[in-house]
Design an enzyme around this catalytic site. Sequence first.
Site, short mmCIF file in Angstrom:
data_model
loop_
_atom_site.label_atom_id
_atom_site.label_comp_id
_atom_site.label_asym_id
_atom_site.label_seq_id
_atom_site.Cartn_x
_atom_site.Cartn_y
_atom_site.Cartn_z
N LEU A 53 0.67 -1.19 0.01
CA LEU A 53 -0.03 0.06 0.03
C LEU A 53 0.85 1.28 0.16
CD1 LEU A 53 -3.15 1.02 0.33
CD2 LEU A 53 -2.59 1.01 2.89
N GLU A 107 3.88 4.27 -0.15
CA GLU A 107 4.66 4.62 -1.09
C GLU A 107 5.53 5.76 -0.63
OE1 GLU A 107 2.74 6.26 -4.45
OE2 GLU A 107 1.33 4.18 -4.86
N PRO A 108 6.66 6.33 -1.32
CA PRO A 108 7.59 7.14 -0.45
C PRO A 108 6.59 8.70 -0.21
CG PRO A 108 8.51 6.36 -2.54
CD PRO A 108 7.28 5.66 -2.33
N ALA A 120 3.24 8.56 0.07
CA ALA A 120 1.97 8.04 0.54
C ALA A 120 2.03 6.96 1.85
CB ALA A 120 1.02 7.69 -0.61
N GLY A 121 2.21 7.53 2.80
CA GLY A 121 2.13 6.66 4.11
C GLY A 121 0.97 6.75 4.89
N SER A 122 0.76 7.68 5.81
CA SER A 122 -0.31 7.92 6.42
C SER A 122 -1.59 8.46 5.52
CB SER A 122 -0.21 8.81 7.53
OG SER A 122 0.88 8.61 8.43
N GLN A 144 9.87 -0.71 47.07
CA GLN A 144 8.56 -0.40 46.74
C GLN A 144 8.40 0.47 45.41
OE1 GLN A 144 6.68 1.93 49.82
NE2 GLN A 144 5.92 0.13 50.95
N GLY A 178 21.82 -2.30 33.26
CA GLY A 178 22.88 -2.53 32.33
C GLY A 178 22.53 -3.65 31.48
N GLU A 224 0.48 0.34 9.85
CA GLU A 224 -0.86 0.07 9.84
C GLU A 224 -1.90 1.09 10.55
OE1 GLU A 224 -2.74 -3.83 10.33
OE2 GLU A 224 -0.46 -4.64 9.71
#
Length: 395
Positions: free
Chosen positions: A131, A133-134, A136-138, A283, A345, A368
């Site tokens: 779905l 594209e560079p 066209a994401g959101s 605690q 760590g 998504e």
Amino acid sequence: MALDDTLRLPFFNDEHRSFAQALARWADAKLPSLPHDDVDAACRARVKALGEAGILKAVVPQSHGGLHPVLDVRTLCLAREILAFRDGLADFAFAMQGLGTGSITLFGSEELKRKYLPPVRDGKAIAAFALSEPEAGSDVAAIATTAKADGAYIRLDGEKTWISNGGIADHYVVFARTGEAPGARGLSAFMVDADTPGLSVAERIEVIAPHPLARLTFDGVQVPVANRLGKSGEGFKVAMATLDIFRSTVGAAALGFARRALHETVEHAAIRKLFGAPLGDLQMTQATIADSATEVDAAALLVYRAAWMKDKGAERVTREAAMAKMYATEAAQRVIDRAVQLHGGAGVTKGVKVEELYREIRALRIYEGATEVQKIVIAREMLKLRPGKAAQAAE
Ligand SMILES: Cc1cc2nc3c(=O)[nH]c(=O)nc-3n(C[C@H](O)[C@H](O)[C@H](O)COP(=O)(O)OP(=O)(O)OC[C@H]3O[C@@H](n4cnc5c(N)ncnc54)[C@H](O)[C@@H]3O)c2cc1C
């Protein structure tokens, strides 16, 4: 609330309980023996193993050898939660077989279903969903890949990026502009085999939690008109209906990661000695555990509510799935971050489980539909409930 306790909730029936128990047993026995080093090989091995064990029957309908007459979202969510708890790549492999064929199950012709669903169910073919594209994401309405009629064929030209399974998939569901109307109403969806001339993997993309991902180019790719999923101009509807099922399952994967982080936290707090006593005696540690346990339970309730509603016949679960995806992914990030902090760590040391979870969870808040997009969706649904100006403004 452990998964076993969650399974006692009235969201589930005995079939779900047996599925979950069998899958957990299989995953504990099988997943540790699968390769981890080379990401493509690791992914292929997981798809094959999931297929051979019959687990991928959950992603296809009964008419094509699946478990249920229509995709059962609770089963998909349980599978993702259980796999994510143990192995992020196994969850990814399972999820993509579903996302990459969900549009066929919902909108494909009988011929397309017969061709594509059984090999995916058996783990013999790898599926993908293309779905983004560079540019066209959101903003899906900005899709620029074109699909032009060319006799009995459709010609595809353009680019897709961030495509999961890109490079190892056997086929892609591709969304392209057919131009019936501007924006989201001018898109259509097509099945494209990976070996179709003109389709190339332009770039493999490496991400913080390794899995196969690529940018694809389409240069005069020809597919038969019969490869279209749904009607011409219905591509946005195809994408949204597919995501309506799978969005809750992203929340379920996040839940699996969060539950594992909480498990690691409790184990570590009991074993690690600090100032002459277990870390868990402090605690502030107890407060951390309480916050994380509560968020895990809240995420489980939202995820399985959305799944239950969809399975019980709600036509759309837009608001509930958006809440489940948003809350579960954001909460999982917090739970995992606390787990890393509590490990000191060791928490940032490569090879330690919480370090892996810290990398695994991040992308789920973006793909998504990023969290911000889910907020807009939820607010719009709320405003729609109120007659008058606010509802009109949200249209
Ligand atoms: C690991 C991974 C796997 C993926 N797999 C697939 C796949 O298989 N198939 C596929 O098609 N795509 C896939 N994607 C792409 C994914 O769906 C997009 O990255 C996502 O939709 C966001 O689009 P973008 O990256 O272009 O970010 P943009 O659209 O540029 O958005 C950037 C950020 O802006 C913010 N934002 C967005 N909208 C709004 C708003 N309305 N208001 C305020 N803030 C907003 C959000 O924080 C968002 O993260 C994948 C992505 C990743 C990271």
